[in-house]
Write a protein that holds these residues in place. Structure first.
Motif, PDB file in Angstrom:
ATOM      1  N   GLY A  50       0.813  -1.215   0.000  1.00 50.85           N
ATOM      2  CA  GLY A  50       0.000   0.000   0.000  1.00 50.85           C
ATOM      3  C   GLY A  50       0.846   1.265   0.000  1.00 50.85           C
ATOM      4  O   GLY A  50       2.056   1.219   0.225  1.00 50.85           O
ATOM      5  N   ASN A  52       1.224   3.922   1.973  1.00 55.10           N
ATOM      6  CA  ASN A  52       2.022   4.391   3.114  1.00 55.10           C
ATOM      7  C   ASN A  52       3.274   3.551   3.292  1.00 55.10           C
ATOM      8  O   ASN A  52       4.346   4.078   3.622  1.00 55.10           O
ATOM      9  CB  ASN A  52       1.187   4.376   4.407  1.00 55.10           C
ATOM     10  CG  ASN A  52       0.122   5.443   4.372  1.00 55.10           C
ATOM     11  OD1 ASN A  52       0.190   6.379   3.580  1.00 55.10           O
ATOM     12  ND2 ASN A  52      -0.882   5.299   5.208  1.00 55.10           N
ATOM     13  N   ARG A 136      -9.984   6.837  -5.117  1.00 55.72           N
ATOM     14  CA  ARG A 136      -8.994   5.854  -4.656  1.00 55.72           C
ATOM     15  C   ARG A 136      -8.838   4.802  -5.746  1.00 55.72           C
ATOM     16  O   ARG A 136      -9.702   4.664  -6.609  1.00 55.72           O
ATOM     17  CB  ARG A 136      -9.457   5.180  -3.370  1.00 55.72           C
ATOM     18  CG  ARG A 136      -9.579   6.128  -2.224  1.00 55.72           C
ATOM     19  CD  ARG A 136      -9.784   5.375  -0.936  1.00 55.72           C
ATOM     20  NE  ARG A 136      -8.519   5.219  -0.229  1.00 55.72           N
ATOM     21  CZ  ARG A 136      -8.362   4.419   0.812  1.00 55.72           C
ATOM     22  NH1 ARG A 136      -9.358   3.691   1.235  1.00 55.72           N
ATOM     23  NH2 ARG A 136      -7.210   4.347   1.436  1.00 55.72           N
ATOM     24  N   ALA A 160      -1.685  -1.953   6.882  1.00 56.98           N
ATOM     25  CA  ALA A 160      -2.938  -2.214   7.572  1.00 56.98           C
ATOM     26  C   ALA A 160      -4.185  -1.773   6.787  1.00 56.98           C
ATOM     27  O   ALA A 160      -5.207  -2.464   6.774  1.00 56.98           O
ATOM     28  CB  ALA A 160      -2.915  -1.486   8.916  1.00 56.98           C
ATOM     29  N   THR A 161      -4.091  -0.630   6.128  1.00 57.03           N
ATOM     30  CA  THR A 161      -5.250  -0.093   5.388  1.00 57.03           C
ATOM     31  C   THR A 161      -5.508  -0.927   4.143  1.00 57.03           C
ATOM     32  O   THR A 161      -6.649  -1.297   3.843  1.00 57.03           O
ATOM     33  CB  THR A 161      -4.982   1.381   4.980  1.00 57.03           C
ATOM     34  OG1 THR A 161      -4.558   2.093   6.141  1.00 57.03           O
ATOM     35  CG2 THR A 161      -6.202   2.021   4.380  1.00 57.03           C
ATOM     36  N   PHE A 164      -6.977  -4.332   5.035  1.00 58.84           N
ATOM     37  CA  PHE A 164      -8.406  -4.259   5.358  1.00 58.84           C
ATOM     38  C   PHE A 164      -9.256  -4.134   4.098  1.00 58.84           C
ATOM     39  O   PHE A 164     -10.257  -4.850   3.931  1.00 58.84           O
ATOM     40  CB  PHE A 164      -8.698  -3.078   6.294  1.00 58.84           C
ATOM     41  CG  PHE A 164     -10.168  -2.889   6.536  1.00 58.84           C
ATOM     42  CD1 PHE A 164     -10.862  -3.762   7.371  1.00 58.84           C
ATOM     43  CD2 PHE A 164     -10.881  -1.886   5.893  1.00 58.84           C
ATOM     44  CE1 PHE A 164     -12.232  -3.634   7.563  1.00 58.84           C
ATOM     45  CE2 PHE A 164     -12.245  -1.760   6.083  1.00 58.84           C
ATOM     46  CZ  PHE A 164     -12.927  -2.624   6.922  1.00 58.84           C
ATOM     47  N   GLU A 165      -8.857  -3.244   3.207  1.00 62.77           N
ATOM     48  CA  GLU A 165      -9.652  -3.032   1.991  1.00 62.77           C
ATOM     49  C   GLU A 165      -9.700  -4.291   1.133  1.00 62.77           C
ATOM     50  O   GLU A 165     -10.741  -4.642   0.588  1.00 62.77           O
ATOM     51  CB  GLU A 165      -9.081  -1.859   1.179  1.00 62.77           C
ATOM     52  CG  GLU A 165      -9.472  -0.493   1.716  1.00 62.77           C
ATOM     53  CD  GLU A 165     -10.981  -0.306   1.746  1.00 62.77           C
ATOM     54  OE1 GLU A 165     -11.519  -0.126   2.860  1.00 62.77           O
ATOM     55  OE2 GLU A 165     -11.628  -0.351   0.677  1.00 62.77           O
ATOM     56  N   PRO A 190      -0.446   0.470  13.885  1.00 63.03           N
ATOM     57  CA  PRO A 190      -1.248  -0.283  12.903  1.00 63.03           C
ATOM     58  C   PRO A 190      -1.411  -1.751  13.280  1.00 63.03           C
ATOM     59  O   PRO A 190      -0.537  -2.344  13.920  1.00 63.03           O
ATOM     60  CB  PRO A 190      -0.439  -0.150  11.610  1.00 63.03           C
ATOM     61  CG  PRO A 190       0.939   0.198  12.021  1.00 63.03           C
ATOM     62  CD  PRO A 190       0.847   0.909  13.336  1.00 63.03           C
ATOM     63  N   ASP A 194      -6.738  -2.364   9.429  1.00 59.06           N
ATOM     64  CA  ASP A 194      -7.278  -1.120  10.004  1.00 59.06           C
ATOM     65  C   ASP A 194      -8.472  -0.634   9.180  1.00 59.06           C
ATOM     66  O   ASP A 194      -9.490  -1.281   9.182  1.00 59.06           O
ATOM     67  CB  ASP A 194      -6.176  -0.066  10.104  1.00 59.06           C
ATOM     68  CG  ASP A 194      -5.201  -0.377  11.249  1.00 59.06           C
ATOM     69  OD1 ASP A 194      -5.449  -1.318  12.015  1.00 59.06           O
ATOM     70  OD2 ASP A 194      -4.185   0.321  11.348  1.00 59.06           O
ATOM     71  N   GLY A 195      -8.323   0.463   8.498  1.00 59.98           N
ATOM     72  CA  GLY A 195      -9.442   0.998   7.702  1.00 59.98           C
ATOM     73  C   GLY A 195     -10.605   1.392   8.593  1.00 59.98           C
ATOM     74  O   GLY A 195     -10.433   1.652   9.787  1.00 59.98           O
ATOM     75  N   LEU A 196     -11.807   1.407   8.040  1.00 61.75           N
ATOM     76  CA  LEU A 196     -12.987   1.859   8.792  1.00 61.75           C
ATOM     77  C   LEU A 196     -13.518   0.785   9.729  1.00 61.75           C
ATOM     78  O   LEU A 196     -14.200   1.083  10.697  1.00 61.75           O
ATOM     79  CB  LEU A 196     -14.095   2.292   7.833  1.00 61.75           C
ATOM     80  CG  LEU A 196     -13.857   3.613   7.105  1.00 61.75           C
ATOM     81  CD1 LEU A 196     -15.003   3.897   6.136  1.00 61.75           C
ATOM     82  CD2 LEU A 196     -13.705   4.768   8.090  1.00 61.75           C
TER      83      LEU A 196
END
Ligand SMILES: NC(=O)c1ccc[n+]([C@@H]2O[C@H](COP(=O)([O-])OP(=O)(O)OC[C@H]3O[C@@H](n4cnc5c(N)ncnc54)[C@H](OP(=O)(O)O)[C@@H]3O)[C@@H](O)[C@H]2O)c1
Length: 228
Positions: A50, A52, A136, A160-161, A164-165, A190, A194-196
């Motif tokens: 990802g 980051n 995105r 992490a984001t 999750f996605e 993280p 993670d994410g929402l």
């Protein structure tokens, strides 16, 4: 099947963190786990990270063992898997290891927030750039494209984001976790995903298919996830 077989691999602490609150890419894997990760990389057609992770760590994502590289060559493959980055605004340093290490194919999925100038710079460095006309990157579309360019087996290496996605969208078949015998804590450190977040009703159900207890104090878990 219009996408590759996709597996996430992470090293995390006993409290589920994949980095400290400092987010500097803290070492979590043991020596033995690094070997396992190298073997997994050697088994993949491509490795995905990802934005980051790309920006902050600019990872090499190469196979470290010469023997494993040689074995890939024997199978008619490049010594290193294709490197893939998912980044909304591709503002990571072009001179870093992601681009330069390993002499392999590099692919970036980005959005129209990335300037034409940056896209041209990346292309001049041999990066294949796919631009999505959306806020995105459309991960489902990106996975389809990877399949089209020959990726059958994709390893996701965070963060992490992105994890999750990928999970939320039903794009993951398998999750492999090395759990190291340490605790980082930190509400903002993280985690695996993670994410929402999801509600209890929409939780992703996993099936534990393998457990190994290692001499280094770590535990290796393998889960499979029903395919959407
Ligand atoms: N221990 C391990 O195994 C391991 C492995 C890898 C990473 N990590 C750690 O994970 C942390 C980074 O995780 P992170 O959650 O901050 O970031 P991340 O998952 O590495 O990257 C997330 C970024 O990806 C980009 N993106 C674009 N389209 C997306 C989409 N559709 N879905 C999801 N992401 C999309 C976005 O970039 P934009 O910001 O451009 O919008 C988003 O901010 C670091 O601390 C790193 O050390 C640990």
């Amino acid at each position: 099947m219009n996408r590759p077989y996709i597996f996430i691999n992470v090293a995390m602490t006993a409290d589920g963190k994949i980095d400290t609150f400092e987010r500097k890419g803290a070492a979590i894997s043991s020596r033995r786990d690094k070997e396992r990760v190298d073997e997994l990389r050697a088994s993949a057609d491509a490795i995905l990270v990802g934005g980051n992770t790309l920006r902050d760590e600019n990872p090499k994502l190469t196979v470290k063992s010469a023997a494993r590289q040689a074995e890939r060559i024997k199978r008619g493959l490049s010594p290193n898997p294709i490197k893939v980055g998912i980044i909304t605004l591709a503002d990571f340093p072009p001179g870093g290891d992601f681009i330069t290490a390993g002499g392999t194919r590099k692919v970036i999925f980005t959005t129209n927030r990335t300037s034409n100038e940056t896209i041209e710079t990346l292309q001049s460095l041999g990066v294949e750039v796919f631009v999505h006309d959306a806020p995105r990157v459309d991960l489902t579309l990106a996975m389809r494209m990877l399949k089209k360019i020959g990726v059958e087996r994709l390893m996701v290496e965070g963060g992490a984001t992105l994890n999750f996605e990928m999970l939320r969208l039903g794009l993951v078949d398998e999750v492999m976790l090395y759990i190291a015998p340490m605790i980082f804590g930190g509400a903002n450190a993280p985690t695996l995903a993670d994410g929402l977040g999801l509600t209890r009703d929409t939780a992703i159900h996993t099936q534990l298919v393998d457990v190994e207890k290692w001499d280094d104090g770590g535990v290796l878990l393998k889960y499979i996830i029903g395919r959407n």
